[in-house]
Scaffold this motif. Structure first.
Motif, PDB file in Angstrom:
ATOM      1  N   GLN A   1     -11.098 -18.814   2.329  1.00  0.00           N
ATOM      2  CA  GLN A   1     -10.862 -17.378   2.534  1.00  0.00           C
ATOM      3  C   GLN A   1     -10.191 -16.754   1.318  1.00  0.00           C
ATOM      4  OE1 GLN A   1      -8.690 -17.813   6.288  1.00  0.00           O
ATOM      5  NE2 GLN A   1     -10.292 -16.605   7.322  1.00  0.00           N
ATOM      6  N   ILE A   2      -9.279 -17.503   0.708  1.00  0.00           N
ATOM      7  CA  ILE A   2      -8.633 -17.013  -0.509  1.00  0.00           C
ATOM      8  C   ILE A   2      -9.669 -16.819  -1.605  1.00  0.00           C
ATOM      9  CG2 ILE A   2      -7.044 -17.636  -2.375  1.00  0.00           C
ATOM     10  CD1 ILE A   2      -5.639 -16.637   0.081  1.00  0.00           C
TER      11      ILE A   2
ATOM     12  N   TYR B   1     -12.543  -8.972  -4.635  1.00  0.00           N
ATOM     13  CA  TYR B   1     -11.698  -8.044  -5.378  1.00  0.00           C
ATOM     14  C   TYR B   1     -11.787  -8.253  -6.891  1.00  0.00           C
ATOM     15  CZ  TYR B   1      -9.500  -5.996  -1.275  1.00  0.00           C
ATOM     16  OH  TYR B   1      -9.268  -5.301  -0.115  1.00  0.00           O
ATOM     17  N   ASP B   2     -12.907  -8.841  -7.309  1.00  0.00           N
ATOM     18  CA  ASP B   2     -13.225  -8.945  -8.742  1.00  0.00           C
ATOM     19  C   ASP B   2     -12.149  -9.647  -9.556  1.00  0.00           C
ATOM     20  OD1 ASP B   2     -15.599  -7.512  -8.306  1.00  0.00           O
ATOM     21  OD2 ASP B   2     -14.532  -5.611  -8.491  1.00  0.00           O
ATOM     22  N   ALA B   3     -11.567 -10.712  -8.989  1.00  0.00           N
ATOM     23  CA  ALA B   3     -10.577 -11.483  -9.736  1.00  0.00           C
ATOM     24  C   ALA B   3     -11.250 -12.225 -10.896  1.00  0.00           C
ATOM     25  CB  ALA B   3      -9.887 -12.480  -8.813  1.00  0.00           C
ATOM     26  N   SER B   4     -10.539 -12.368 -11.977  1.00  0.00           N
ATOM     27  CA  SER B   4     -11.065 -13.098 -13.124  1.00  0.00           C
ATOM     28  C   SER B   4     -11.054 -14.600 -12.833  1.00  0.00           C
ATOM     29  CB  SER B   4     -10.220 -12.809 -14.364  1.00  0.00           C
ATOM     30  OG  SER B   4      -8.900 -13.314 -14.186  1.00  0.00           O
ATOM     31  N   GLU B   5     -11.706 -15.367 -13.676  1.00  0.00           N
ATOM     32  CA  GLU B   5     -11.718 -16.823 -13.512  1.00  0.00           C
ATOM     33  C   GLU B   5     -10.311 -17.384 -13.623  1.00  0.00           C
ATOM     34  OE1 GLU B   5     -14.098 -18.923 -12.688  1.00  0.00           O
ATOM     35  OE2 GLU B   5     -15.520 -17.267 -12.430  1.00  0.00           O
ATOM     36  N   GLU B   6      -9.512 -16.828 -14.519  1.00  0.00           N
ATOM     37  CA  GLU B   6      -8.130 -17.284 -14.687  1.00  0.00           C
ATOM     38  C   GLU B   6      -7.306 -17.010 -13.429  1.00  0.00           C
ATOM     39  OE1 GLU B   6      -9.778 -15.388 -16.788  1.00  0.00           O
ATOM     40  OE2 GLU B   6     -10.037 -16.722 -18.522  1.00  0.00           O
ATOM     41  N   GLU B   7      -7.486 -15.805 -12.857  1.00  0.00           N
ATOM     42  CA  GLU B   7      -6.744 -15.467 -11.629  1.00  0.00           C
ATOM     43  C   GLU B   7      -7.207 -16.338 -10.469  1.00  0.00           C
ATOM     44  OE1 GLU B   7      -5.740 -10.731 -12.220  1.00  0.00           O
ATOM     45  OE2 GLU B   7      -7.791 -11.325 -11.734  1.00  0.00           O
ATOM     46  N   LEU B   8      -8.498 -16.558 -10.375  1.00  0.00           N
ATOM     47  CA  LEU B   8      -9.030 -17.412  -9.314  1.00  0.00           C
ATOM     48  C   LEU B   8      -8.452 -18.817  -9.418  1.00  0.00           C
ATOM     49  CD1 LEU B   8     -11.047 -17.590  -6.951  1.00  0.00           C
ATOM     50  CD2 LEU B   8     -12.784 -18.273  -8.608  1.00  0.00           C
ATOM     51  N   GLU B   9      -8.392 -19.356 -10.624  1.00  0.00           N
ATOM     52  CA  GLU B   9      -7.838 -20.688 -10.849  1.00  0.00           C
ATOM     53  C   GLU B   9      -6.349 -20.728 -10.522  1.00  0.00           C
ATOM     54  OE1 GLU B   9      -7.166 -24.638 -12.027  1.00  0.00           O
ATOM     55  OE2 GLU B   9      -8.999 -23.558 -11.462  1.00  0.00           O
ATOM     56  N   TYR B  10      -5.625 -19.694 -10.938  1.00  0.00           N
ATOM     57  CA  TYR B  10      -4.175 -19.657 -10.726  1.00  0.00           C
ATOM     58  C   TYR B  10      -3.807 -19.647  -9.238  1.00  0.00           C
ATOM     59  CZ  TYR B  10       0.586 -17.789 -10.616  1.00  0.00           C
ATOM     60  OH  TYR B  10       1.920 -17.592 -10.347  1.00  0.00           O
TER      61      TYR B  10
ATOM     62  N   LEU C   1     -10.572 -13.187  -3.353  1.00  0.00           N
ATOM     63  CA  LEU C   1     -10.459 -12.982  -4.791  1.00  0.00           C
ATOM     64  C   LEU C   1     -11.806 -12.591  -5.405  1.00  0.00           C
ATOM     65  CD1 LEU C   1      -8.105 -15.960  -5.665  1.00  0.00           C
ATOM     66  CD2 LEU C   1      -7.524 -13.536  -5.742  1.00  0.00           C
ATOM     67  N   SER C   2     -12.867 -13.177  -4.875  1.00  0.00           N
ATOM     68  CA  SER C   2     -14.207 -12.841  -5.357  1.00  0.00           C
ATOM     69  C   SER C   2     -14.556 -11.393  -5.010  1.00  0.00           C
ATOM     70  CB  SER C   2     -15.234 -13.799  -4.760  1.00  0.00           C
ATOM     71  OG  SER C   2     -16.542 -13.441  -5.148  1.00  0.00           O
TER      72      SER C   2
END
Length: 249
Positions: free
Chosen positions: A112-113, A120-129, A117-118
């Motif tokens: 779900q997280i 809300y257009d999170a970046s790859e770095e934010e998704l990883e973090y 994040l997907s």
């Protein structure tokens, strides 16, 4: 043989005036015919010129009516589009204050997280973090949930910024079609939206101290209400102008 001519001087005396009168009458008649002919020619020319003027004016009037029809149609489109963008901007700002729907991230699973994040257009770095250390333990979720709430606020502020810039740009590009009164109302609305958006950027940012943020928060409700009132006034004026086909300058 001799020829004798006898002249009746009485007849000659009578005929000369008669001849003169005949000549004068003929001259007068011919002059009148000439004048009448010239008058008729000028009248015909005048009628022709007048007809040309009428046709030219008719064409100009038809063109102006056509142009006005296009202008009015375009004005309707511009007003509808501009008001819609202002509504979207207002909604983005309103979503940052008052009763807000913030996900309870502590109850979210890892999938779900990722989906949130997907979306809300999170970046790859934010998704990883946000996902690399996410576990089912509540003690682990709490600090990350707080971080995700900051991300949520950051996304909301970013959306509000993008939406208000878009509505402001549309306002500037559409100014040719706006009446003086609508232009003024749009200008006031833009200023208040920009001011409110900048307050939200400070409140949800990391640069400002807590005391200053609290001071700004006290003004947010009033500022948001002011924006709502300005938008309502703009809606009423736009509807009035479109209803009567106004061509205010």
């Amino acid at each position: 043989m001799s020829l004798n001519f006898t002249i009746d001087w009485g007849s000659v005396v009578i005929s000369v005036p008669l001849l003169a009168l005949t000549i004068w009458g003929g001259t007068k008649y011919l002059s009148k015919k000439y004048v009448d002919q010239k008058f008729l020619e000028k009248l015909e020319n005048h009628k022709h010129d007048l007809q040309n003027v009428v046709e030219s004016n008719k064409f100009n009037i038809q063109k102006k009516m056509y142009d006005f029809s296009l202008y009015t149609t375009r004005k309707h489109e511009v007003y509808a589009q501009l008001y819609q963008l202002f509504m979207i901007s207002h909604g983005s700002l309103a979503n940052l204050w008052g009763t807000r729907q913030i996900p309870d991230f502590k109850k979210y699973s890892l999938s779900q997280i990722r989906q949130y994040l997907s979306d809300y257009d999170a970046s790859e770095e934010e998704l990883e973090y946000y996902t690399r250390n996410w576990t089912g333990e509540l003690s682990n979720k709490i600090p990350f949930a707080n971080e995700l709430e900051k991300f949520h606020n950051k996304y909301g502020v970013g959306k509000a910024r993008a939406d208000t810039i878009k509505s402001n740009n549309e306002f500037l590009l559409s100014s040719l079609y706006l009446s003086t009164l609508v232009y003024q109302k749009c200008e006031n609305l833009n200023k208040k939206m920009k001011d409110l958006r900048e307050d939200f950027e400070f409140v949800y940012g990391d640069e400002m101290d807590t005391e200053t943020k609290i001071s700004i928060r006290r003004t947010l409700t009033k500022k948001l209400n002011d924006v709502s009132d300005e938008l309502s006034d703009l809606r009423i004026e736009m509807k009035n102008e479109l209803a009567i086909g106004s061509s205010h300058s």
